[in-house]
Design a protein around this motif. Structure first.
Motif, PDB file in Angstrom:
ATOM      1  N   SER A   1      45.035  54.884  -6.037  1.00 17.92           N
ATOM      2  CA  SER A   1      45.253  54.150  -4.788  1.00 17.92           C
ATOM      3  C   SER A   1      43.913  53.807  -4.147  1.00 17.92           C
ATOM      4  CB  SER A   1      46.088  55.002  -3.827  1.00 17.92           C
ATOM      5  OG  SER A   1      45.320  56.101  -3.360  1.00 17.92           O
ATOM      6  N   LYS A   2      43.952  53.142  -3.021  1.00 14.03           N
ATOM      7  CA  LYS A   2      42.719  52.812  -2.291  1.00 14.03           C
ATOM      8  C   LYS A   2      41.995  54.076  -1.837  1.00 14.03           C
ATOM      9  CE  LYS A   2      45.212  52.192   2.130  1.00 14.03           C
ATOM     10  NZ  LYS A   2      46.539  52.530   1.598  1.00 14.03           N
ATOM     11  N   ASN A   3      42.742  55.158  -1.618  1.00 17.61           N
ATOM     12  CA  ASN A   3      42.134  56.417  -1.192  1.00 17.61           C
ATOM     13  C   ASN A   3      41.258  57.015  -2.290  1.00 17.61           C
ATOM     14  OD1 ASN A   3      45.055  56.056  -0.226  1.00 17.61           O
ATOM     15  ND2 ASN A   3      44.163  57.284   1.426  1.00 17.61           N
TER      16      ASN A   3
ATOM     17  N   LYS B   1      39.214  55.507  -4.135  1.00 18.39           N
ATOM     18  CA  LYS B   1      37.916  54.838  -4.230  1.00 18.39           C
ATOM     19  C   LYS B   1      36.887  55.424  -3.268  1.00 18.39           C
ATOM     20  CE  LYS B   1      40.126  50.477  -5.588  1.00 18.39           C
ATOM     21  NZ  LYS B   1      40.364  49.064  -5.219  1.00 18.39           N
TER      22      LYS B   1
ATOM     23  N   THR C   1      33.578  60.032  -6.563  1.00 19.94           N
ATOM     24  CA  THR C   1      34.697  59.459  -5.811  1.00 19.94           C
ATOM     25  C   THR C   1      35.873  60.431  -5.879  1.00 19.94           C
ATOM     26  OG1 THR C   1      35.594  58.298  -7.737  1.00 19.94           O
ATOM     27  CG2 THR C   1      33.979  57.110  -6.383  1.00 19.94           C
TER      28      THR C   1
ATOM     29  N   ASN D   1      43.725  57.585   5.508  1.00 12.48           N
ATOM     30  CA  ASN D   1      44.354  56.306   5.868  1.00 12.48           C
ATOM     31  C   ASN D   1      43.882  55.816   7.239  1.00 12.48           C
ATOM     32  OD1 ASN D   1      45.822  55.921   3.519  1.00 12.48           O
ATOM     33  ND2 ASN D   1      47.632  57.003   4.282  1.00 12.48           N
TER      34      ASN D   1
ATOM     35  N   ILE E   1      40.369  54.433   6.709  1.00  6.21           N
ATOM     36  CA  ILE E   1      40.408  53.158   5.984  1.00  6.21           C
ATOM     37  C   ILE E   1      40.866  52.038   6.913  1.00  6.21           C
ATOM     38  CG2 ILE E   1      41.633  51.876   4.175  1.00  6.21           C
ATOM     39  CD1 ILE E   1      41.674  54.496   2.536  1.00  6.21           C
TER      40      ILE E   1
ATOM     41  N   ARG F   1      38.688  48.681   8.178  1.00 12.14           N
ATOM     42  CA  ARG F   1      39.181  47.321   7.960  1.00 12.14           C
ATOM     43  C   ARG F   1      39.245  46.536   9.265  1.00 12.14           C
ATOM     44  NH1 ARG F   1      44.162  47.897   3.593  1.00 12.14           N
ATOM     45  NH2 ARG F   1      42.867  48.193   1.740  1.00 12.14           N
TER      46      ARG F   1
END
Length: 545
Positions: free
Chosen positions: A68-70, A72, A346, A500, A503, A507
Protein backbone atom coordinates in the motif's frame (compact mmCIF):
# COMPACT_ATOMS: atom_id res chain seq x y z
CA UNK A 1 25.21 6.53 37.17
CA UNK A 2 22.48 8.43 35.33
CA UNK A 3 19.05 7.48 36.70
CA UNK A 4 17.00 10.46 35.48
CA UNK A 5 16.15 8.72 32.19
CA UNK A 6 14.74 5.62 33.93
CA UNK A 7 10.97 5.12 33.92
CA UNK A 8 10.86 3.89 37.52
CA UNK A 9 7.17 2.81 37.67
CA UNK A 10 7.76 0.44 34.72
CA UNK A 11 11.16 -0.66 36.02
CA UNK A 12 9.91 -1.51 39.52
CA UNK A 13 6.56 -2.86 38.28
CA UNK A 14 8.29 -5.43 36.06
CA UNK A 15 10.51 -6.65 38.90
CA UNK A 16 7.59 -6.86 41.34
CA UNK A 17 5.50 -8.93 38.89
CA UNK A 18 8.51 -11.15 38.27
CA UNK A 19 8.93 -11.81 42.00
CA UNK A 20 5.19 -12.35 42.52
CA UNK A 21 5.25 -15.15 39.93
CA UNK A 22 8.71 -16.58 40.67
CA UNK A 23 8.60 -16.81 44.48
CA UNK A 24 5.46 -19.01 44.67
CA UNK A 25 7.03 -21.29 42.02
CA UNK A 26 10.19 -21.53 44.13
CA UNK A 27 8.54 -22.10 47.53
CA UNK A 28 5.42 -23.99 46.38
CA UNK A 29 6.53 -25.66 43.14
CA UNK A 30 3.88 -28.38 42.95
CA UNK A 31 0.90 -26.13 43.72
CA UNK A 32 2.28 -23.38 41.49
CA UNK A 33 2.84 -25.79 38.62
CA UNK A 34 -0.69 -27.21 38.93
CA UNK A 35 -2.28 -23.74 38.94
CA UNK A 36 -0.25 -22.52 35.93
CA UNK A 37 -1.02 -25.68 33.93
CA UNK A 38 -4.74 -25.33 34.68
CA UNK A 39 -4.66 -21.72 33.50
CA UNK A 40 -2.80 -22.75 30.35
CA UNK A 41 -5.25 -25.58 29.56
CA UNK A 42 -8.18 -23.20 30.05
CA UNK A 43 -6.62 -20.55 27.82
CA UNK A 44 -5.53 -22.82 24.94
CA UNK A 45 -8.70 -24.91 25.13
CA UNK A 46 -11.14 -21.98 25.10
CA UNK A 47 -9.28 -19.21 23.25
CA UNK A 48 -7.16 -21.14 20.77
CA UNK A 49 -9.22 -19.76 17.89
CA UNK A 50 -8.24 -16.21 18.94
CA UNK A 51 -4.55 -17.03 18.52
CA UNK A 52 -5.09 -18.65 15.13
CA UNK A 53 -7.31 -15.76 13.98
CA UNK A 54 -4.73 -13.22 15.13
CA UNK A 55 -1.97 -15.06 13.23
CA UNK A 56 -3.90 -15.06 9.95
CA UNK A 57 -5.00 -11.44 10.31
CA UNK A 58 -1.43 -10.32 11.10
CA UNK A 59 -0.16 -12.11 7.99
CA UNK A 60 -2.84 -10.59 5.72
CA UNK A 61 -2.50 -7.13 7.26
CA UNK A 62 1.27 -6.97 6.75
CA UNK A 63 1.01 -8.01 3.10
CA UNK A 64 -1.61 -5.28 2.60
CA UNK A 65 0.57 -2.62 4.27
CA UNK A 66 3.70 -3.65 2.34
CA UNK A 67 2.06 -3.05 -1.03
CA UNK A 68 0.00 0.00 0.00
CA UNK A 69 1.01 3.66 0.05
CA UNK A 70 1.98 3.18 3.71
CA UNK A 71 4.66 0.69 2.67
CA UNK A 72 6.52 3.40 0.73
CA UNK A 73 7.26 5.39 3.91
CA UNK A 74 10.96 5.55 4.68
CA UNK A 75 12.16 5.07 8.26
CA UNK A 76 14.10 8.29 8.64
CA UNK A 77 14.50 11.33 6.44
CA UNK A 78 14.91 11.07 2.67
CA UNK A 79 18.71 11.20 2.92
CA UNK A 80 18.93 8.56 5.69
CA UNK A 81 21.17 5.65 4.74
CA UNK A 82 20.63 2.09 5.94
CA UNK A 83 22.27 1.72 9.34
CA UNK A 84 23.22 -1.92 8.71
CA UNK A 85 23.96 -3.90 5.57
CA UNK A 86 21.39 -6.47 4.48
CA UNK A 87 23.42 -9.51 5.64
CA UNK A 88 24.10 -8.08 9.12
CA UNK A 89 20.51 -6.84 9.38
CA UNK A 90 19.10 -10.27 8.45
CA UNK A 91 21.52 -12.00 10.83
CA UNK A 92 20.55 -9.78 13.76
CA UNK A 93 16.79 -10.08 13.29
CA UNK A 94 17.04 -13.86 12.79
CA UNK A 95 19.27 -14.40 15.84
CA UNK A 96 17.02 -12.21 17.99
CA UNK A 97 13.80 -13.87 16.86
CA UNK A 98 14.88 -17.51 16.88
CA UNK A 99 17.80 -18.20 19.21
CA UNK A 100 19.09 -21.66 20.07
CA UNK A 101 15.52 -23.00 19.97
CA UNK A 102 15.88 -23.39 16.19
CA UNK A 103 18.79 -25.79 16.73
CA UNK A 104 16.71 -27.82 19.16
CA UNK A 105 13.40 -28.01 17.32
CA UNK A 106 14.89 -27.86 13.82
CA UNK A 107 16.71 -31.12 14.50
CA UNK A 108 14.07 -33.07 16.41
CA UNK A 109 10.55 -31.62 15.97
CA UNK A 110 9.74 -33.99 13.11
CA UNK A 111 10.04 -36.93 15.54
CA UNK A 112 7.11 -35.68 17.63
CA UNK A 113 4.88 -35.34 14.57
CA UNK A 114 6.00 -38.77 13.35
CA UNK A 115 4.68 -40.27 16.60
CA UNK A 116 1.69 -37.94 17.04
CA UNK A 117 0.67 -36.65 13.58
CA UNK A 118 -2.09 -34.09 12.91
CA UNK A 119 -5.60 -34.57 11.47
CA UNK A 120 -6.09 -37.90 13.24
CA UNK A 121 -3.56 -39.65 10.98
CA UNK A 122 -2.17 -42.93 12.30
CA UNK A 123 1.36 -42.65 13.71
CA UNK A 124 4.24 -44.04 11.65
CA UNK A 125 2.23 -44.32 8.43
CA UNK A 126 3.33 -42.98 5.06
CA UNK A 127 0.99 -40.01 5.46
CA UNK A 128 2.42 -39.25 8.92
CA UNK A 129 5.93 -39.34 7.44
CA UNK A 130 4.93 -36.72 4.82
CA UNK A 131 3.52 -34.35 7.43
CA UNK A 132 6.31 -34.73 10.01
CA UNK A 133 8.93 -32.54 8.24
CA UNK A 134 6.31 -30.08 6.93
CA UNK A 135 4.60 -29.00 10.13
CA UNK A 136 7.78 -27.68 11.73
CA UNK A 137 8.40 -25.40 8.74
CA UNK A 138 4.79 -24.20 8.95
CA UNK A 139 5.02 -23.40 12.67
CA UNK A 140 8.25 -21.41 12.15
CA UNK A 141 7.19 -19.93 8.82
CA UNK A 142 5.47 -16.80 7.47
CA UNK A 143 2.76 -16.48 10.13
CA UNK A 144 5.32 -16.67 12.94
CA UNK A 145 7.38 -13.90 11.34
CA UNK A 146 4.24 -11.87 10.61
CA UNK A 147 3.39 -11.95 14.33
CA UNK A 148 6.95 -10.82 15.04
CA UNK A 149 6.88 -8.02 12.48
CA UNK A 150 3.55 -6.40 13.33
CA UNK A 151 4.73 -4.53 16.48
CA UNK A 152 7.73 -3.19 14.55
CA UNK A 153 5.47 -1.02 12.35
CA UNK A 154 4.22 1.58 14.85
CA UNK A 155 7.40 1.47 16.94
CA UNK A 156 9.68 2.13 13.97
CA UNK A 157 7.27 4.72 12.60
CA UNK A 158 7.20 6.82 15.77
CA UNK A 159 10.92 6.42 16.42
CA UNK A 160 12.22 7.27 12.94
CA UNK A 161 9.42 9.15 11.16
CA UNK A 162 7.78 11.14 13.94
CA UNK A 163 11.15 11.22 15.76
CA UNK A 164 9.93 10.35 19.24
CA UNK A 165 12.95 8.97 21.14
CA UNK A 166 10.89 6.34 22.98
CA UNK A 167 11.06 2.58 22.43
CA UNK A 168 7.96 1.42 24.28
CA UNK A 169 4.95 -0.68 23.38
CA UNK A 170 2.74 1.75 25.28
CA UNK A 171 4.01 4.69 23.20
CA UNK A 172 3.26 2.77 20.00
CA UNK A 173 -0.47 2.62 20.85
CA UNK A 174 -0.75 6.33 21.81
CA UNK A 175 -2.68 7.29 18.62
CA UNK A 176 -5.47 4.94 19.76
CA UNK A 177 -5.37 5.24 23.56
CA UNK A 178 -4.19 8.85 23.78
CA UNK A 179 -3.23 10.12 27.23
CA UNK A 180 -4.28 6.84 28.85
CA UNK A 181 -0.80 5.49 28.07
CA UNK A 182 0.69 8.07 30.45
CA UNK A 183 -1.08 6.43 33.38
CA UNK A 184 -1.47 2.95 34.89
CA UNK A 185 -2.69 1.44 31.60
CA UNK A 186 0.56 2.34 29.81
CA UNK A 187 2.65 0.96 32.66
CA UNK A 188 0.60 -2.26 32.65
CA UNK A 189 1.15 -2.73 28.91
CA UNK A 190 4.93 -2.33 29.26
CA UNK A 191 5.15 -4.49 32.40
CA UNK A 192 3.21 -7.35 30.75
CA UNK A 193 5.57 -7.15 27.78
CA UNK A 194 8.64 -7.31 30.04
CA UNK A 195 7.30 -10.27 32.00
CA UNK A 196 6.42 -12.14 28.83
CA UNK A 197 9.91 -11.57 27.48
CA UNK A 198 11.55 -12.75 30.71
CA UNK A 199 9.44 -15.90 30.64
CA UNK A 200 10.11 -16.46 26.95
CA UNK A 201 13.82 -16.08 27.60
CA UNK A 202 13.51 -18.70 30.32
CA UNK A 203 11.98 -21.04 27.74
CA UNK A 204 14.93 -20.52 25.42
CA UNK A 205 17.32 -21.30 28.26
CA UNK A 206 15.27 -24.36 29.21
CA UNK A 207 15.72 -25.78 25.70
CA UNK A 208 19.26 -24.59 25.00
CA UNK A 209 21.08 -25.41 28.24
CA UNK A 210 20.47 -29.22 28.29
CA UNK A 211 21.39 -29.44 24.59
CA UNK A 212 24.69 -27.59 25.18
CA UNK A 213 25.33 -29.77 28.24
CA UNK A 214 24.87 -32.92 26.11
CA UNK A 215 27.36 -31.56 23.57
CA UNK A 216 29.96 -30.83 26.25
CA UNK A 217 29.40 -34.28 27.77
CA UNK A 218 29.86 -35.93 24.38
CA UNK A 219 33.11 -34.05 23.73
CA UNK A 220 34.72 -34.14 27.18
CA UNK A 221 32.96 -36.84 29.17
CA UNK A 222 32.01 -34.34 31.88
CA UNK A 223 28.82 -35.70 33.50
CA UNK A 224 25.65 -33.70 33.04
CA UNK A 225 24.92 -32.20 36.42
CA UNK A 226 23.19 -29.14 37.81
CA UNK A 227 26.65 -27.62 38.24
CA UNK A 228 27.45 -28.04 34.53
CA UNK A 229 24.14 -26.48 33.51
CA UNK A 230 24.73 -23.58 35.92
CA UNK A 231 28.19 -23.04 34.41
CA UNK A 232 26.70 -22.97 30.90
CA UNK A 233 24.12 -20.38 31.96
CA UNK A 234 26.79 -18.20 33.57
CA UNK A 235 29.05 -18.47 30.51
CA UNK A 236 26.21 -17.42 28.20
CA UNK A 237 25.34 -14.59 30.59
CA UNK A 238 28.91 -13.25 30.54
CA UNK A 239 29.00 -13.38 26.72
CA UNK A 240 25.69 -11.60 26.18
CA UNK A 241 26.34 -9.13 29.00
CA UNK A 242 29.59 -8.04 27.33
CA UNK A 243 27.83 -7.90 23.96
CA UNK A 244 24.88 -5.88 25.31
CA UNK A 245 27.24 -3.56 27.18
CA UNK A 246 29.23 -2.97 23.96
CA UNK A 247 26.10 -1.85 22.10
CA UNK A 248 24.57 -2.59 18.70
CA UNK A 249 27.56 -2.09 16.42
CA UNK A 250 30.45 -3.40 18.51
CA UNK A 251 28.57 -6.13 20.34
CA UNK A 252 25.27 -7.45 19.01
CA UNK A 253 26.16 -6.98 15.32
CA UNK A 254 29.55 -8.74 15.65
CA UNK A 255 28.08 -11.67 17.62
CA UNK A 256 25.21 -12.04 15.14
CA UNK A 257 27.63 -12.05 12.18
CA UNK A 258 29.74 -14.80 13.78
CA UNK A 259 26.55 -16.69 14.50
CA UNK A 260 25.40 -16.44 10.89
CA UNK A 261 28.61 -17.81 9.36
CA UNK A 262 28.83 -20.66 11.87
CA UNK A 263 25.21 -21.60 11.11
CA UNK A 264 25.89 -21.55 7.36
CA UNK A 265 28.90 -23.82 7.87
CA UNK A 266 26.88 -26.38 9.90
CA UNK A 267 23.99 -26.38 7.39
CA UNK A 268 26.26 -26.72 4.35
CA UNK A 269 28.25 -29.53 5.99
CA UNK A 270 25.11 -31.55 6.79
CA UNK A 271 23.67 -30.84 3.34
CA UNK A 272 26.72 -31.95 1.36
CA UNK A 273 27.95 -34.77 3.60
CA UNK A 274 24.47 -36.02 4.42
CA UNK A 275 21.76 -37.37 2.08
CA UNK A 276 21.74 -34.32 -0.23
CA UNK A 277 19.07 -35.57 -2.64
CA UNK A 278 16.74 -36.74 0.13
CA UNK A 279 17.08 -33.43 1.96
CA UNK A 280 16.41 -31.41 -1.21
CA UNK A 281 13.40 -33.42 -2.34
CA UNK A 282 11.81 -33.70 1.11
CA UNK A 283 12.19 -29.98 1.82
CA UNK A 284 10.77 -29.07 -1.58
CA UNK A 285 7.85 -31.47 -1.09
CA UNK A 286 7.17 -30.05 2.38
CA UNK A 287 6.96 -26.51 0.99
CA UNK A 288 4.44 -27.70 -1.59
CA UNK A 289 2.40 -29.54 1.05
CA UNK A 290 2.27 -26.37 3.18
CA UNK A 291 1.32 -24.18 0.21
CA UNK A 292 -1.48 -26.58 -0.70
CA UNK A 293 -2.83 -26.79 2.87
CA UNK A 294 -1.82 -23.40 4.28
CA UNK A 295 -5.28 -22.26 5.38
CA UNK A 296 -6.24 -25.71 6.61
CA UNK A 297 -3.17 -25.79 8.86
CA UNK A 298 -3.67 -22.18 9.96
CA UNK A 299 -7.29 -22.71 11.04
CA UNK A 300 -7.40 -26.35 12.18
CA UNK A 301 -8.92 -26.85 15.63
CA UNK A 302 -10.96 -29.72 17.04
CA UNK A 303 -14.48 -28.38 17.70
CA UNK A 304 -15.97 -31.90 17.62
CA UNK A 305 -13.91 -33.20 20.54
CA UNK A 306 -17.04 -33.89 22.65
CA UNK A 307 -18.94 -35.63 19.85
CA UNK A 308 -19.31 -39.36 20.42
CA UNK A 309 -17.06 -41.36 18.14
CA UNK A 310 -14.74 -38.44 17.39
CA UNK A 311 -11.15 -39.12 18.35
CA UNK A 312 -9.51 -36.01 19.83
CA UNK A 313 -5.77 -35.67 19.20
CA UNK A 314 -4.99 -32.50 21.19
CA UNK A 315 -2.56 -31.57 18.41
CA UNK A 316 -3.75 -27.97 17.73
CA UNK A 317 -3.60 -26.96 21.41
CA UNK A 318 -0.29 -28.72 22.07
CA UNK A 319 1.48 -27.37 18.98
CA UNK A 320 -0.09 -24.67 16.77
CA UNK A 321 -1.90 -22.71 19.50
CA UNK A 322 1.09 -23.10 21.82
CA UNK A 323 3.50 -21.85 19.14
CA UNK A 324 1.30 -18.87 18.24
CA UNK A 325 1.10 -18.00 21.95
CA UNK A 326 4.88 -18.27 22.19
CA UNK A 327 5.38 -15.98 19.18
CA UNK A 328 2.93 -13.46 20.67
CA UNK A 329 4.91 -13.34 23.92
CA UNK A 330 8.12 -12.66 22.01
CA UNK A 331 6.54 -10.40 19.35
CA UNK A 332 6.83 -7.02 21.11
CA UNK A 333 10.50 -7.68 21.87
CA UNK A 334 11.38 -8.79 18.33
CA UNK A 335 9.29 -5.93 16.95
CA UNK A 336 11.16 -3.42 19.09
CA UNK A 337 14.50 -4.85 18.03
CA UNK A 338 13.62 -5.02 14.32
CA UNK A 339 12.36 -1.44 14.52
CA UNK A 340 15.59 -0.26 16.15
CA UNK A 341 17.87 -1.80 13.48
CA UNK A 342 15.78 -0.78 10.43
CA UNK A 343 16.65 2.90 10.02
CA UNK A 344 16.96 3.87 6.35
CA UNK A 345 14.65 1.11 5.09
CA UNK A 346 11.11 1.56 3.86
CA UNK A 347 8.18 -0.02 5.70
CA UNK A 348 7.83 -2.43 2.77
CA UNK A 349 11.51 -3.46 2.98
CA UNK A 350 11.21 -4.03 6.72
CA UNK A 351 8.05 -6.14 6.41
CA UNK A 352 9.07 -8.30 3.45
CA UNK A 353 12.69 -8.57 4.59
CA UNK A 354 11.76 -9.80 8.06
CA UNK A 355 9.13 -12.24 6.85
CA UNK A 356 11.15 -13.58 3.90
CA UNK A 357 14.60 -13.80 5.49
CA UNK A 358 13.14 -15.22 8.70
CA UNK A 359 11.11 -17.86 6.87
CA UNK A 360 13.97 -18.86 4.56
CA UNK A 361 16.29 -19.25 7.54
CA UNK A 362 13.81 -21.53 9.31
CA UNK A 363 13.21 -23.58 6.14
CA UNK A 364 16.95 -24.20 5.87
CA UNK A 365 17.29 -25.31 9.50
CA UNK A 366 14.23 -27.57 9.50
CA UNK A 367 14.78 -28.77 5.94
CA UNK A 368 18.45 -29.69 6.34
CA UNK A 369 18.87 -30.70 9.98
CA UNK A 370 15.41 -32.18 10.48
CA UNK A 371 15.38 -34.17 7.26
CA UNK A 372 18.83 -35.58 8.01
CA UNK A 373 17.41 -37.07 11.22
CA UNK A 374 14.29 -38.30 9.37
CA UNK A 375 16.53 -39.99 6.77
CA UNK A 376 18.40 -41.86 9.51
CA UNK A 377 15.07 -43.04 10.95
CA UNK A 378 13.53 -44.17 7.64
CA UNK A 379 16.63 -45.99 6.36
CA UNK A 380 17.27 -47.73 9.68
CA UNK A 381 20.74 -46.20 9.94
CA UNK A 382 19.91 -44.91 13.41
CA UNK A 383 16.70 -45.27 15.46
CA UNK A 384 16.25 -41.61 16.40
CA UNK A 385 12.80 -42.05 17.95
CA UNK A 386 13.80 -45.08 20.02
CA UNK A 387 16.92 -43.27 21.27
CA UNK A 388 14.91 -40.12 22.05
CA UNK A 389 12.24 -42.00 23.99
CA UNK A 390 14.94 -43.57 26.17
CA UNK A 391 17.42 -40.69 26.57
CA UNK A 392 15.51 -37.48 25.83
CA UNK A 393 15.53 -35.01 22.94
CA UNK A 394 18.81 -33.17 23.79
CA UNK A 395 20.76 -36.45 23.80
CA UNK A 396 19.05 -37.51 20.55
CA UNK A 397 20.16 -34.28 18.85
CA UNK A 398 23.82 -34.92 19.68
CA UNK A 399 23.44 -38.58 18.68
CA UNK A 400 22.15 -37.49 15.24
CA UNK A 401 25.24 -35.29 14.78
CA UNK A 402 27.43 -38.26 15.66
CA UNK A 403 26.20 -40.00 12.50
CA UNK A 404 28.04 -37.39 10.39
CA UNK A 405 31.66 -37.60 9.16
CA UNK A 406 34.09 -35.74 11.48
CA UNK A 407 31.47 -36.11 14.20
CA UNK A 408 33.62 -34.66 17.01
CA UNK A 409 34.29 -31.50 15.01
CA UNK A 410 30.62 -31.08 14.11
CA UNK A 411 29.44 -31.62 17.69
CA UNK A 412 31.99 -29.02 18.85
CA UNK A 413 30.92 -26.46 16.22
CA UNK A 414 27.23 -27.17 16.92
CA UNK A 415 27.74 -26.67 20.66
CA UNK A 416 29.60 -23.37 20.13
CA UNK A 417 26.85 -22.27 17.74
CA UNK A 418 24.20 -23.09 20.36
CA UNK A 419 26.06 -21.01 22.98
CA UNK A 420 26.36 -18.03 20.63
CA UNK A 421 22.74 -18.39 19.48
CA UNK A 422 21.66 -18.32 23.11
CA UNK A 423 23.83 -15.27 23.76
CA UNK A 424 22.57 -13.35 20.69
CA UNK A 425 18.96 -13.81 21.78
CA UNK A 426 19.74 -12.63 25.29
CA UNK A 427 21.88 -9.63 24.36
CA UNK A 428 19.08 -8.41 22.07
CA UNK A 429 16.58 -9.03 24.88
CA UNK A 430 18.56 -7.13 27.51
CA UNK A 431 19.10 -4.26 25.05
CA UNK A 432 15.35 -3.94 24.44
CA UNK A 433 14.38 -4.40 28.09
CA UNK A 434 16.73 -1.54 28.97
CA UNK A 435 15.12 0.61 26.25
CA UNK A 436 11.58 -0.09 27.48
CA UNK A 437 12.31 1.05 31.06
CA UNK A 438 13.81 4.36 29.88
CA UNK A 439 11.82 7.53 29.26
CA UNK A 440 13.92 8.33 26.20
CA UNK A 441 16.46 6.51 24.00
CA UNK A 442 18.33 8.94 21.76
CA UNK A 443 21.08 6.59 20.64
CA UNK A 444 21.31 3.53 22.87
CA UNK A 445 20.01 2.62 26.36
CA UNK A 446 22.24 3.40 29.33
CA UNK A 447 25.06 0.88 29.74
CA UNK A 448 24.40 0.08 33.41
CA UNK A 449 20.75 -0.44 32.53
CA UNK A 450 21.63 -2.90 29.74
CA UNK A 451 23.96 -4.77 32.09
CA UNK A 452 21.34 -4.95 34.84
CA UNK A 453 18.77 -6.60 32.58
CA UNK A 454 21.40 -8.94 31.12
CA UNK A 455 21.94 -10.49 34.56
CA UNK A 456 18.24 -10.29 35.50
CA UNK A 457 17.41 -12.35 32.40
CA UNK A 458 19.64 -15.14 33.68
CA UNK A 459 18.81 -14.92 37.38
CA UNK A 460 15.20 -16.12 37.30
CA UNK A 461 15.77 -19.12 34.97
CA UNK A 462 18.82 -20.03 37.08
CA UNK A 463 16.80 -20.06 40.31
CA UNK A 464 13.93 -22.00 38.75
CA UNK A 465 16.35 -24.51 37.22
CA UNK A 466 17.50 -25.39 40.74
CA UNK A 467 13.92 -26.22 41.72
CA UNK A 468 13.32 -27.98 38.39
CA UNK A 469 10.54 -25.69 37.23
CA UNK A 470 11.71 -23.93 34.06
CA UNK A 471 8.83 -25.40 32.04
CA UNK A 472 6.33 -23.86 34.46
CA UNK A 473 7.90 -20.44 33.89
CA UNK A 474 7.50 -20.95 30.15
CA UNK A 475 3.81 -21.81 30.60
CA UNK A 476 3.27 -18.90 33.03
CA UNK A 477 4.74 -16.42 30.57
CA UNK A 478 2.42 -17.63 27.82
CA UNK A 479 -0.61 -17.36 30.12
CA UNK A 480 0.45 -13.84 31.18
CA UNK A 481 0.99 -12.97 27.51
CA UNK A 482 -2.68 -13.57 26.64
CA UNK A 483 -3.58 -9.83 26.84
CA UNK A 484 -0.85 -9.15 24.26
CA UNK A 485 -3.27 -10.52 21.61
CA UNK A 486 -5.45 -7.44 22.07
CA UNK A 487 -2.39 -5.17 22.22
CA UNK A 488 -1.41 -6.56 18.79
CA UNK A 489 -4.70 -5.34 17.31
CA UNK A 490 -4.12 -1.93 18.94
CA UNK A 491 -0.63 -1.77 17.41
CA UNK A 492 -1.99 -2.39 13.89
CA UNK A 493 -4.74 0.19 14.38
CA UNK A 494 -2.26 2.69 15.81
CA UNK A 495 0.12 2.41 12.85
CA UNK A 496 -2.61 2.84 10.25
CA UNK A 497 -4.17 5.78 12.09
CA UNK A 498 -0.86 7.66 12.50
CA UNK A 499 0.57 6.95 9.05
CA UNK A 500 -2.69 7.73 7.22
CA UNK A 501 -3.01 11.03 9.07
CA UNK A 502 0.54 12.02 8.10
CA UNK A 503 0.04 10.97 4.48
CA UNK A 504 -3.18 13.00 4.31
CA UNK A 505 -1.46 16.06 5.81
CA UNK A 506 1.43 15.83 3.34
CA UNK A 507 -1.01 15.65 0.41
CA UNK A 508 -3.02 18.62 1.63
CA UNK A 509 0.07 20.70 2.22
CA UNK A 510 0.38 23.60 -0.24
CA UNK A 511 3.59 25.60 -0.42
CA UNK A 512 3.14 29.36 0.00
CA UNK A 513 2.45 31.21 -3.27
CA UNK A 514 5.26 33.54 -4.33
CA UNK A 515 4.14 36.53 -6.42
CA UNK A 516 6.87 37.51 -8.87
CA UNK A 517 7.19 41.15 -9.99
CA UNK A 518 9.29 40.87 -13.14
CA UNK A 519 9.93 44.64 -13.49
CA UNK A 520 11.25 44.80 -9.93
CA UNK A 521 13.57 41.82 -10.52
CA UNK A 522 14.97 43.37 -13.74
CA UNK A 523 15.65 46.68 -11.90
CA UNK A 524 17.47 44.81 -9.10
CA UNK A 525 19.65 42.98 -11.62
CA UNK A 526 20.61 46.25 -13.37
CA UNK A 527 21.42 47.90 -10.06
CA UNK A 528 23.68 44.99 -8.99
CA UNK A 529 25.47 45.10 -12.37
CA UNK A 530 26.17 48.84 -11.95
CA UNK A 531 27.45 48.26 -8.41
CA UNK A 532 29.69 45.44 -9.60
CA UNK A 533 31.07 47.58 -12.50
CA UNK A 534 31.81 50.48 -10.13
CA UNK A 535 33.58 48.10 -7.71
CA UNK A 536 35.71 46.62 -10.52
CA UNK A 537 36.66 50.15 -11.75
CA UNK A 538 37.72 51.12 -8.24
CA UNK A 539 39.85 48.00 -7.90
CA UNK A 540 41.54 48.69 -11.28
CA UNK A 541 42.35 52.28 -10.20
CA UNK A 542 43.88 51.04 -6.94
CA UNK A 543 46.07 48.60 -8.87
CA UNK A 544 47.27 51.35 -11.27
CA UNK A 545 48.11 53.63 -8.33
Amino acid sequence: MNTKLIDWPTFIGALVLLLLVALPLVFYPEAGKEFVNMANDFMTGNFGFLYLLMGLLAFAFLLFVAFSKNGKIKLGNKEAEKEFGTISWAAMLFAAGIGSSILYWGMIEWAYYYQGPPFGIEAGTQEAIQWSPAYGIFHWGPIAWAIYTLPALPIAYFYYVRRKPVLKISEAVRPVLGRLVDGPLGITIDVLFIFGLLGGAGTTLALGTPMIAEGINDLTGIPITLGLKTGIMLLCTIIFAISAYSGLRRGIKVLSDINLWLAIFVLLFIFFFGPTLFISETTFTSIGLIADNFFKMATWLEPFANVEGYSETGFPEAWTVFYWAWWVVYAPFVGLFVARISRGRTIKEMILGTMIYGTIGCILFFGIMGNFGLYLQLTGSFDVIGFMDQNGAPAAIIAILNQLPMADVMVAVFTILAIIFLATTFDSSSYILAAVVQKEVHSEPLRWNRLFWAFTLCLLPLVLMFVGDLETLQTASIVAGFPVIFIMFLLAWSFMKASNEDIKESRNYEPPTIHINRREIVERIRKRRKERSALEALEDKQVDD
